[in-house]
Design an enzyme around this catalytic site. Sequence first.
Site, PDB file in Angstrom:
ATOM      1  N   TYR A 133      -6.302  -2.790 -11.215  1.00 51.53           N
ATOM      2  CA  TYR A 133      -4.832  -2.880 -11.398  1.00 51.53           C
ATOM      3  C   TYR A 133      -4.527  -4.177 -12.309  1.00 51.53           C
ATOM      4  O   TYR A 133      -3.252  -4.359 -12.907  1.00 51.53           O
ATOM      5  CB  TYR A 133      -3.910  -2.668 -10.358  1.00 51.53           C
ATOM      6  CG  TYR A 133      -4.131  -1.432  -9.635  1.00 51.53           C
ATOM      7  CD1 TYR A 133      -3.331  -0.412 -10.177  1.00 51.53           C
ATOM      8  CD2 TYR A 133      -4.768  -1.265  -8.482  1.00 51.53           C
ATOM      9  CE1 TYR A 133      -3.448   0.752  -9.756  1.00 51.53           C
ATOM     10  CE2 TYR A 133      -4.964   0.165  -7.887  1.00 51.53           C
ATOM     11  CZ  TYR A 133      -4.217   1.038  -8.695  1.00 51.53           C
ATOM     12  OH  TYR A 133      -4.325   2.381  -8.035  1.00 51.53           O
ATOM     13  N   PHE A 419       1.114   0.396   2.805  1.00 50.71           N
ATOM     14  CA  PHE A 419       1.907   1.606   2.538  1.00 50.71           C
ATOM     15  C   PHE A 419       1.203   2.493   1.316  1.00 50.71           C
ATOM     16  O   PHE A 419       1.766   3.137   0.520  1.00 50.71           O
ATOM     17  CB  PHE A 419       3.189   1.142   1.705  1.00 50.71           C
ATOM     18  CG  PHE A 419       3.081   0.072   0.567  1.00 50.71           C
ATOM     19  CD1 PHE A 419       2.956   0.473  -0.575  1.00 50.71           C
ATOM     20  CD2 PHE A 419       3.361  -1.332   0.914  1.00 50.71           C
ATOM     21  CE1 PHE A 419       2.933  -0.664  -1.663  1.00 50.71           C
ATOM     22  CE2 PHE A 419       3.169  -2.276  -0.093  1.00 50.71           C
ATOM     23  CZ  PHE A 419       3.020  -1.971  -1.618  1.00 50.71           C
TER      24      PHE A 419
END
Length: 419
Positions: A133, A419
């Site tokens: 990322y 999450f």
Amino acid sequence: MGTVARNTPAEPTELRVLRQDEWNTWYDNLVNAFGGVPEPPEERELDKRLTECDRSLGVWDGDACVGTAGAFSFRLTVPGGASVPAAGITMVSVAATHRRRGILTSMMRRQLDDVRSWGEPLAVLTASEPVIYGRFGYGIATMKTTAEIDTARVRLSVPPGTDDVRLRFADPAAVRDQCEAVYARKVAGRPGMLARRPGWEDLPLLDPESARQGSSPLQCVLAERHGEVVGYTRYFVKPEWDEQGPKGTVRLRDLEALDPASYAALWRYLCDIDLTGKVAMHNRPVDDAWQHLVSDIRRCAVQQHDSLHVRLVDLGAALEARTYQTPVDVVFEVADAFCPWNEGSWRLTGDAKGASCKRTSEPADLALSVRELGAAYLGGVSLVSLAGAGRVRELRAGALAEASLAFGSTVAPWLPHGF
């Protein structure tokens, strides 16, 4: 002579917002991309309830889903205590049959455009592979501690008042609201923590039997003072024996407390559970105070790992949303090829009361990319350290030390759950 096989262009794929009736197909592609082992039914059902379909993307090759990406609507604590809207990037996958076609890049492009249109200055994620990322502007902003306390050899030194705290067992589900009230009081005090939206209070209670791997069901102990719940811990116990006797492991899920005595009482309890010899934790703050209670830190096997990755989507709004430890007046020259609206010179002025960050034509004091600003944003990574790696350049003498000190945080940033 045999027939020569020729490569044919791949069929075009379609990127679109997820429809509710597509969720099962979409989620199955995600599971396949992560090895194909089905999630426990309880976990799958919770993921379905938490998925925000209007903020989720799917890539389709005909009827087949070949790419997934979601974005939870979170509020993230930043230095100074403000709770800032942040897109929690999640459930990102590309089918193995569709690698190297630009699918991930197209999803990241659409996602950041969407986040900007929603008026959310930050995007955050946890990465299955950290190498992925950075090229999209995400910087590693928080670390987490894993450790294993050898309770057969380590003793705890607790503060005054610890013996006055009452501990009691409780059914985790029955006391969920009391625990959530404690958690909510802790959120504003540490950057990186998430204010839990409705439905997320069920995440810490998730306890599928198939995932226990020989451990007990989830257990909960409350810390109370004068009838008020002032702390809690949730954990599992994994029994184990050998020819020398019991050597079970306490597997900590979470622990929160409102004062040092309650905090110490819960840790002492965990370290004294009968028939166990270890307390294992997989996600604690790097400055967690238990490290100053133990008698021998070397027998606690402390390690650190990356946790929350931060991406500034609206650079000016993000830097204005937090406060700064010391007065700062610095001009950043920012590179951001993936979100070019952030590129250019920005003047940040601020202190412990507030901040302003506006475009400027003044000469730059520091040059860096948006990735470095994301890493430093929550106060856990110093700009000086990044400069030591060649990722921040000082253009005005003294600007680096000034900005690095201002960006710091009195407590380490920490993401309490994934999450």
